[in-house]
Write an enzyme that holds these catalytic residues in place. Structure first.
Site, PDB file in Angstrom:
ATOM      1  CB  SER A   1      75.541  10.538  21.034  1.00 39.82           C
ATOM      2  OG  SER A   1      74.884  10.826  19.824  1.00 39.82           O
TER       3      SER A   1
ATOM      4  CG  ASP B   1      73.553  14.215  17.839  1.00 36.95           C
ATOM      5  OD1 ASP B   1      74.360  14.860  17.136  1.00 36.95           O
ATOM      6  OD2 ASP B   1      73.707  13.007  18.086  1.00 36.95           O
TER       7      ASP B   1
END
Length: 453
Positions: A109, A248
């Site tokens: 992530s 992201d």
């Protein structure tokens, strides 16, 4: 039972250190494959070969871990579809749309490139239940016994994955609306959305400028994306754009910036979506909204003024999802930019969330700052204190004393939250107060006690 490997968002760590090693990931794939095979047989599945889809972000370690996972699943008799770099929510969508047994994402992530992780979705495109994760962990304690050659799983590439996902995202934007006339800067964080996010906004009519779209295996999240919006803010001003959209590394978070360089976090963006649903869709669709312990107190007060119920879950989109399921509600999110619109998708999706915010801007015909102006954000100070896992900070008298003193200073003017991160070896200290100076000084006093350990 406590889980040995799975955290709040799959399994994550530094590449080359346990558990993110090739041998572990090979066994993880095999164990997950055995669990899926057993489930297929128990459900009377039409095939003895369940099929899983594997996607990844742009970290260089993804090549190694993808191969290990593929081998493990094949050894367990599970077929594999490989889609290469693809946002986490894209994997969830494709798994559900193609009626597959599971979807797996290789990603850490928002973490730096030398971390990586593995997370799973079930056949519905939802994160695995605790029970299934425990079953996989138990299977990992058993020896690997490869199926016979005749029963091995096959692997192939899914060439049209990007196109399928792009069309899915576009279909979450109201068909009566258009992004024509908007100039957008799209920051892909050099991550998994670099090749899918720009076409979505462009094909809906926006003029776009793209940044963070040149991944090299090492630059994911490096000074770009949802965790570093300052660069986007500067670019928006330079380009004289209307808005900036920051994702992201794996494409499930969203932060936005307006023409003046003002940054809007997940709380503000969720507020805009809620307001739009109430005004332009159906107020009955929004009986309540789920936030987390980190959600700004001003958001809670704003929901109450709109006569909408509000509840807080533990931090993590996993727990927001659990509470949404319990309540039957569809909207929730985190300040960090994880936004769940379950009327559009089964998981958080940065691109889809951006489209919902842009739809609100178009329908209200108001700039974002004005749209969320009635939401009074209390100043928050968040400090991440590095903390080795071996240190039991919760039993520290010094930390307990600092927290007690902090509560006395805040009284009714704010709140203190201190918790261990579920994804990084840090303790997060958050103080929220009407007075920004009080929030900053109180947070620093608690953080100092933690550093002393």
């Amino acid at each position: 039972m406590s889980r040995k490997y799975f955290g709040t968002d799959g399994i994550r760590g530094t590449v080359g250190a346990a558990p993110i090693t090739p041998d572990f990931v090979l066994k993880l794939g095999f164990a997950a494959g055995r669990v899926l095979s057993s489930s297929a047989q128990a459900d009377g599945g039409r095939s003895n070969h369940p099929t899983v889809l594997i996607g990844k972000d742009t970290r260089i370690s993804g090549y190694m871990l993808e191969s290990a996972l593929e081998s493990g699943f094949s050894a367990a008799g599970v077929n594999v579809l490989l889609v290469g770099p693809m946002p986490t929510p894209a994997v969830a969508y494709l798994t559900r749309a193609m009626r597959l047994s599971a979807g797996i994402v290789i990603s850490a992530s928002h973490n730096p490139f030398d971390d990586n992780g593995i997370k799973f979705f079930d056949g519905r495109g939802e994160k695995l239940s605790d029970a299934i994760e425990l079953e996989i962990e138990r299977a990992m304690d058993e020896p690997m016994q490869c199926v016979t050659s005749a029963a091995l799983g096959k692997a192939r590439r899914l060439d049209d994955a990007s196109g399928r996902y792009i069309e899915f995202c576009k279909n979450t934007f109201p068909p009566s609306l258009s992004l024509r006339g908007l100039r957008l800067v799209v920051d892909c964080a050099h991550g998994a959305a670099y090749h899918v996010a720009p076409p979505v906004f462009h094909e809906l009519g926006a003029e776009i400028v793209v940044m963070g779209h040149e991944p090299d295996g090492f630059n994911i999240n490096a000074g770009v994306g949802a965790t570093h919006p300052k660069g986007l803010a500067q670019r928006v001003i330079e380009e004289k754009a209307d808005y900036g959209i920051a994702l992201d590394g794996d494409g499930d978070r969203l932060i936005m910036v307006d023409h003046a360089g003002t940054v809007f976090d997940g709380d503000q963006l969720l507020f805009a979506i809620v307001k739009d649903r109430v005004r332009h869709v159906n107020i009955d669709m929004v009986p309540g909204v789920v936030g987390t312990l980190m959600t700004n107190l001003g958001f809670e007060h704003a929901m109450h003024r709109m006569h909408i119920d509000f509840r807080r879950s533990k931090v993590g989109d996993r727990y927001v999802m659990e509470m949404l399921k319990e309540t039957g509600w569809s909207l929730g999110g985190e300040s960090s930019g994880h936004i769940l619109c379950l009327d559009q998708h089964t998981t958080g999706d940065g691109i889809v969330s951006a489209l919902q915010v842009l739809a609100a801007i178009v329908r209200f015909n108001q700039p974002l700052a004005q749209l969320v102006g009635e939401f009074e954000r209390y100043p928050q100070t968040l400090i991440n204190v590095p903390m080795p896992t071996a240190v039991d900070w919760q039993k520290s008298p010094a930390v307990s004393q600092a927290c007690a003193q902090a509560q006395q200073r805040l009284t009714e003017q704010g709140r203190l939250l201190i918790r261990a991160s579920g994804t990084e070896p840090v303790v997060r200290v958050m103080v929220e107060a009407r007075d920004a100076t009080l929030a900053e000084s109180t947070a620093q006093s608690v953080a100092q006690a933690l550093r002393g350990l």
